[in-house]
Design an enzyme around this catalytic site. Structure first.
Site, mmCIF file in Angstrom:
data_model
loop_
_atom_site.group_PDB
_atom_site.id
_atom_site.type_symbol
_atom_site.label_atom_id
_atom_site.label_comp_id
_atom_site.label_asym_id
_atom_site.label_seq_id
_atom_site.Cartn_x
_atom_site.Cartn_y
_atom_site.Cartn_z
ATOM 1 N N VAL A 1 -36.546 17.348 7.068
ATOM 2 C CA VAL A 1 -36.764 18.167 5.877
ATOM 3 C C VAL A 1 -35.525 18.101 4.988
ATOM 4 O O VAL A 1 -34.407 18.361 5.446
ATOM 5 C CB VAL A 1 -37.074 19.634 6.238
ATOM 6 N N GLY B 1 -36.759 17.045 13.165
ATOM 7 C CA GLY B 1 -37.569 17.085 14.369
ATOM 8 C C GLY B 1 -37.970 15.692 14.799
ATOM 9 O O GLY B 1 -37.481 14.697 14.257
ATOM 10 N N ASP C 1 -47.122 26.725 17.489
ATOM 11 C CA ASP C 1 -45.712 26.369 17.702
ATOM 12 C C ASP C 1 -44.809 27.395 17.016
ATOM 13 O O ASP C 1 -43.869 27.051 16.301
ATOM 14 C CB ASP C 1 -45.417 24.961 17.173
ATOM 15 N N GLY D 1 -33.536 20.426 7.957
ATOM 16 C CA GLY D 1 -34.329 20.518 9.178
ATOM 17 C C GLY D 1 -34.600 19.137 9.730
ATOM 18 O O GLY D 1 -34.637 18.153 8.981
ATOM 19 N N LYS E 1 -40.817 17.709 3.417
ATOM 20 C CA LYS E 1 -40.940 17.257 4.803
ATOM 21 C C LYS E 1 -41.278 15.776 4.786
ATOM 22 O O LYS E 1 -42.370 15.376 4.377
ATOM 23 C CB LYS E 1 -42.034 18.050 5.525
#
Length: 430
Positions: A173, A168, A286, A166, A188
């Site tokens: 991640v 962002g 979110d 992941g 994370k």
């Protein structure tokens, strides 16, 4: 001109535990529904601001431009009154005992047991240090060392696997595997602190997310295990979580193999997780398929970086949230107004979009703004329940989605009222 706001919940662990022990229901707005029609937008055609992987510094001018764009949007639409009240969508004869709510259908055992002897002491020390400093003060290297010394290392949970699962704006991640038992964790890893960012502000953001996430305990919410720092870079901090190897709901949707019974079972689990959050005074803010992980037929809500505590246990009334946060296609219309809004109805709106997305691999409109192509059509068609993309839904989910996507947040149905609907009572969980 107001700057674009980024809100981070800053709740000490003691407070987080306190509001979790409360069984009070939130007193936020509920009720009402309506109808709509237009073309379905595929997920891949939507550019999500939260999916950006850039690690560069934010530009103040860009933030101003973004806010100006939102404020210049024509938002003077007057909603047509609905004769039908969304609160009538459920029958009280179907309401189950609230004390036996969501966890009756799930096994609450964790696949990985992790001891956390240092977590609470570290967080208490961290917040004690945060209270001693002002955001306007410059942080010294000595202060930074104090924060780092209190934190355990990531190596406690094993070695990082060179694979990102992941990514962002604020974090990536990756996986970590522990050697002695081969347990795998999701890690994370937050970005480094920026030069112009104070240590106190930076740590408030990270610790706020951790304090909320680690205090939650529900089968439909990802387990957050610890807050650690990188062994080879003491300025990088991480949150350690349980790992769901089957991936997220977005990937599952893209496979195109979801059947109706699976969709509605996952959707009900999403609502159960939200009901738990809202009962504790927490809103996610979110929600999107990428933040819903799946594991052995179970759905788990993840990523509490935008979460807000709108009510703590000793408060009888909720407070308004603010800040432009979320992912555009899933954001409720009131968020774009750049003023206070009720946070729980924001999650209800996002959940309604997610239901549509699971069913049709797309979103009903690009954004809840009048500048969007399809959203004004939805507003016109909603009172008569004639929005074309919803006509393909069966009667029960179609009625439900109109109630969840009520543009008036004060009349939008609540999560608990959705769960109390007769149709929802018939959905069987795995």
């Amino acid at each position: 001109m107001n700057k674009r706001k980024e809100l981070y919940s800053f709740v000490p662990q003691e407070i987080a535990r306190h509001f979790i022990e409360s069984s009070q229901r939130p007193t936020d707005p509920s009720t009402n529904s309506t109808a709509i029609p237009a073309t379905i937008l595929l997920n891949q055609d939507i550019e999500s601001p939260s999916s950006s992987s850039t690690d560069q510094e934010d530009d103040d001018d860009d933030d101003d431009d973004y806010v100006e764009q939102v404020q210049e949007t024509l938002y003077a639409y007057e909603y047509e009154d609905d004769d039908e009240d969304d609160s009538t969508l459920y029958d009280s004869s179907f309401i189950q005992d609230s004390d036996s709510s969501s966890i009756d259908h799930h096994d609450n055992d964790s696949d990985v047991e992790v001891s956390q002897p240092q977590k609470l002491s570290f967080m208490r020390g961290l917040f004690s240090k945060l209270r001693l400093h002002s955001d306007s003060q410059q942080s010294s290297p000595q202060q930074h060392q104090e924060f780092g010394d209190a934190s355990p290392y990531l190596s406690t949970y094993g070695t990082l696997i060179n694979k990102r699962i992941g990514e962002g704006v604020s974090a990536t991640v990756q996986l970590a595997q522990r050697q002695h038992d081969d347990a795998v964790f999701a890690v994370k890893i937050f970005r480094k602190r920026k030069r112009r960012e104070t240590l106190t502000g930076y740590m408030k953001a990270l610790a706020g997310e951790f304090c909320i996430a680690s205090a939650l305990n529900h089968p439909n919410i990802i387990k957050t295990l610890d807050f650690v720092r990188m062994d080879n870079d003491h300025e990088r901090y991480c949150i350690v979580m349980e790992f769901c190897p089957e991936g997220d709901m977005y990937a599952l949707i893209k496979q195109g193999k979801l059947q109706d019974d699976e969709i509605y079972a996952y959707f009900k689990q999403l609502l159960l997780g939200l009901s738990y959050l809202h009962s504790l005074g927490v809103a996610h803010r979110d929600l999107k398929p990428e933040n819903l992980l799946v594991h052995k037929g179970m759905l788990k809500i993840s990523d509490f970086g935008s979460a807000d505590v709108f009510r703590v246990a000793w408060q009888e009334h909720s407070r308004l949230s603010d800040g432009l946060c979320g992912t555009t296609p899933y954001m409720a219309p009131e968020i774009f107004l750049d003023q206070g809004y009720w946070a729980a109805p924001v999650d209800v709106w996002a959940a309604g979009i997610i239901l549509f997305c699971m069913k049709f691999d797309g979103v009903p409109f690009g954004s809840a703004l009048l500048t969007d192509t399809n959203y004004p059509i939805y507003l016109r068609k909603r009172p008569l329940r004639q929005y074309d993309p919803f006509n393909k839904l069966a009667k029960e989910p179609r009625t439900l989605i109109y109630a969840m996507l009520n543009p008036d947040c004060n009349r939008r149905i609540t999560v608990q009222d959705v769960l109390n609907m007769p149709w929802m009572q018939t959905i069987v969980l795995p």
